[in-house]
Design a protein around this motif. Sequence first.
Motif, PDB file in Angstrom:
ATOM      1  N   ARG A  34       0.850  -1.184   0.000  1.00  0.00           N
ATOM      2  CA  ARG A  34       0.000   0.000   0.000  1.00  0.00           C
ATOM      3  C   ARG A  34       0.892   1.243   0.000  1.00  0.00           C
ATOM      4  NH1 ARG A  34      -5.409  -0.127   2.147  1.00  0.00           N
ATOM      5  NH2 ARG A  34      -4.923   1.991   2.763  1.00  0.00           N
ATOM      6  N   ALA A  35       0.330   2.364  -0.386  1.00  0.00           N
ATOM      7  CA  ALA A  35       1.081   3.613  -0.376  1.00  0.00           C
ATOM      8  C   ALA A  35       1.268   4.055   1.072  1.00  0.00           C
ATOM      9  CB  ALA A  35       0.344   4.684  -1.167  1.00  0.00           C
ATOM     10  N   SER A  36       2.475   3.906   1.571  1.00  0.00           N
ATOM     11  CA  SER A  36       2.788   4.387   2.911  1.00  0.00           C
ATOM     12  C   SER A  36       4.084   5.180   2.840  1.00  0.00           C
ATOM     13  CB  SER A  36       2.878   3.239   3.920  1.00  0.00           C
ATOM     14  OG  SER A  36       3.926   2.364   3.599  1.00  0.00           O
ATOM     15  N   TRP A  37       4.256   6.040   3.817  1.00  0.00           N
ATOM     16  CA  TRP A  37       5.323   7.034   3.751  1.00  0.00           C
ATOM     17  C   TRP A  37       6.079   7.123   5.059  1.00  0.00           C
ATOM     18  CZ3 TRP A  37       5.797   9.201  -1.027  1.00  0.00           C
ATOM     19  CH2 TRP A  37       4.720   9.000  -1.900  1.00  0.00           C
ATOM     20  N   LYS A  38       7.401   7.356   4.950  1.00  0.00           N
ATOM     21  CA  LYS A  38       8.217   7.620   6.124  1.00  0.00           C
ATOM     22  C   LYS A  38       8.118   9.114   6.393  1.00  0.00           C
ATOM     23  CE  LYS A  38      12.468   5.941   7.495  1.00  0.00           C
ATOM     24  NZ  LYS A  38      13.913   5.736   7.285  1.00  0.00           N
ATOM     25  N   CYS A  39       7.712   9.448   7.615  1.00  0.00           N
ATOM     26  CA  CYS A  39       7.522  10.840   7.996  1.00  0.00           C
ATOM     27  C   CYS A  39       8.391  11.171   9.197  1.00  0.00           C
ATOM     28  CB  CYS A  39       6.066  11.098   8.366  1.00  0.00           C
ATOM     29  SG  CYS A  39       4.911  10.770   7.031  1.00  0.00           S
ATOM     30  N   LYS A  40       8.768  12.438   9.299  1.00  0.00           N
ATOM     31  CA  LYS A  40       9.554  12.912  10.432  1.00  0.00           C
ATOM     32  C   LYS A  40       8.746  13.972  11.166  1.00  0.00           C
ATOM     33  CE  LYS A  40      14.110  14.528  11.691  1.00  0.00           C
ATOM     34  NZ  LYS A  40      15.476  14.697  11.217  1.00  0.00           N
ATOM     35  N   CYS A  41       8.638  13.813  12.477  1.00  0.00           N
ATOM     36  CA  CYS A  41       7.914  14.780  13.298  1.00  0.00           C
ATOM     37  C   CYS A  41       8.742  16.060  13.375  1.00  0.00           C
ATOM     38  CB  CYS A  41       7.674  14.214  14.695  1.00  0.00           C
ATOM     39  SG  CYS A  41       6.845  15.365  15.802  1.00  0.00           S
ATOM     40  N   ILE A  42       8.126  17.197  13.061  1.00  0.00           N
ATOM     41  CA  ILE A  42       8.867  18.462  13.084  1.00  0.00           C
ATOM     42  C   ILE A  42       9.018  19.001  14.498  1.00  0.00           C
ATOM     43  CG2 ILE A  42       8.293  19.082  10.711  1.00  0.00           C
ATOM     44  CD1 ILE A  42       6.162  20.966  11.775  1.00  0.00           C
ATOM     45  N   LEU A  43       8.375  18.356  15.465  1.00  0.00           N
ATOM     46  CA  LEU A  43       8.509  18.774  16.859  1.00  0.00           C
ATOM     47  C   LEU A  43       9.610  18.021  17.589  1.00  0.00           C
ATOM     48  CD1 LEU A  43       4.764  19.105  17.910  1.00  0.00           C
ATOM     49  CD2 LEU A  43       6.334  20.900  17.177  1.00  0.00           C
ATOM     50  N   CYS A  44       9.621  16.686  17.470  1.00  0.00           N
ATOM     51  CA  CYS A  44      10.577  15.894  18.250  1.00  0.00           C
ATOM     52  C   CYS A  44      11.624  15.179  17.396  1.00  0.00           C
ATOM     53  CB  CYS A  44       9.838  14.878  19.116  1.00  0.00           C
ATOM     54  SG  CYS A  44       9.081  13.523  18.186  1.00  0.00           S
ATOM     55  N   GLU A  47      10.921   9.490  13.585  1.00  0.00           N
ATOM     56  CA  GLU A  47      10.497   9.051  12.263  1.00  0.00           C
ATOM     57  C   GLU A  47       9.524   7.885  12.400  1.00  0.00           C
ATOM     58  OE1 GLU A  47      13.939   8.278   9.846  1.00  0.00           O
ATOM     59  OE2 GLU A  47      14.515  10.384   9.842  1.00  0.00           O
ATOM     60  N   ILE A  48       8.417   7.959  11.656  1.00  0.00           N
ATOM     61  CA  ILE A  48       7.405   6.908  11.697  1.00  0.00           C
ATOM     62  C   ILE A  48       6.929   6.613  10.276  1.00  0.00           C
ATOM     63  CG2 ILE A  48       6.625   7.475  14.033  1.00  0.00           C
ATOM     64  CD1 ILE A  48       4.156   8.805  12.752  1.00  0.00           C
ATOM     65  N   ILE A  49       6.355   5.431  10.090  1.00  0.00           N
ATOM     66  CA  ILE A  49       5.745   5.048   8.820  1.00  0.00           C
ATOM     67  C   ILE A  49       4.234   5.250   8.951  1.00  0.00           C
ATOM     68  CG2 ILE A  49       5.335   3.173   7.181  1.00  0.00           C
ATOM     69  CD1 ILE A  49       8.274   4.009   7.298  1.00  0.00           C
ATOM     70  N   VAL A  50       3.651   5.947   7.979  1.00  0.00           N
ATOM     71  CA  VAL A  50       2.224   6.257   8.023  1.00  0.00           C
ATOM     72  C   VAL A  50       1.574   5.887   6.698  1.00  0.00           C
ATOM     73  CG1 VAL A  50       0.522   8.074   8.417  1.00  0.00           C
ATOM     74  CG2 VAL A  50       2.734   8.206   9.559  1.00  0.00           C
ATOM     75  N   ASP A  51       0.396   5.289   6.767  1.00  0.00           N
ATOM     76  CA  ASP A  51      -0.392   4.984   5.583  1.00  0.00           C
ATOM     77  C   ASP A  51      -0.787   6.296   4.902  1.00  0.00           C
ATOM     78  OD1 ASP A  51      -2.112   2.761   4.194  1.00  0.00           O
ATOM     79  OD2 ASP A  51      -3.441   4.482   4.487  1.00  0.00           O
ATOM     80  N   GLY A  52      -0.658   6.353   3.586  1.00  0.00           N
ATOM     81  CA  GLY A  52      -0.950   7.566   2.833  1.00  0.00           C
ATOM     82  C   GLY A  52      -2.365   8.060   3.013  1.00  0.00           C
TER      83      GLY A  52
END
Length: 86
Positions: A34-44, A47-52
């Motif tokens: 599925r389309a999922s993305w590695k994201c970085k929290c701009i606060l802390c 890095e997490i993987i989130v479903d698009g």
Amino acid sequence: KSCGKCINNNQKQDLIGKIFGVLKVIEENPNSKRASWKCKCILCGKEIIVDGTNLKTGHTKSCSCITGSTGEAIIASILKNNNIKF
């Protein structure tokens, strides 16, 4: 004829560089069907993987490092990063 808002299932949107809540998309997750993305929290910085779909619908807006509203967390982060007491 397409309305232009719908996306063909064979096409993926490029979300790299976009910000959803406090998550910035840094790369596509190649390990998922599925389309999922590695994201970085701009606060802390976590890095997490989130479903698009969860990003685009607003279901996932943070890595869970914040307990209050997203807006309050962003303001607190800006104040802290600029050494402004609050």
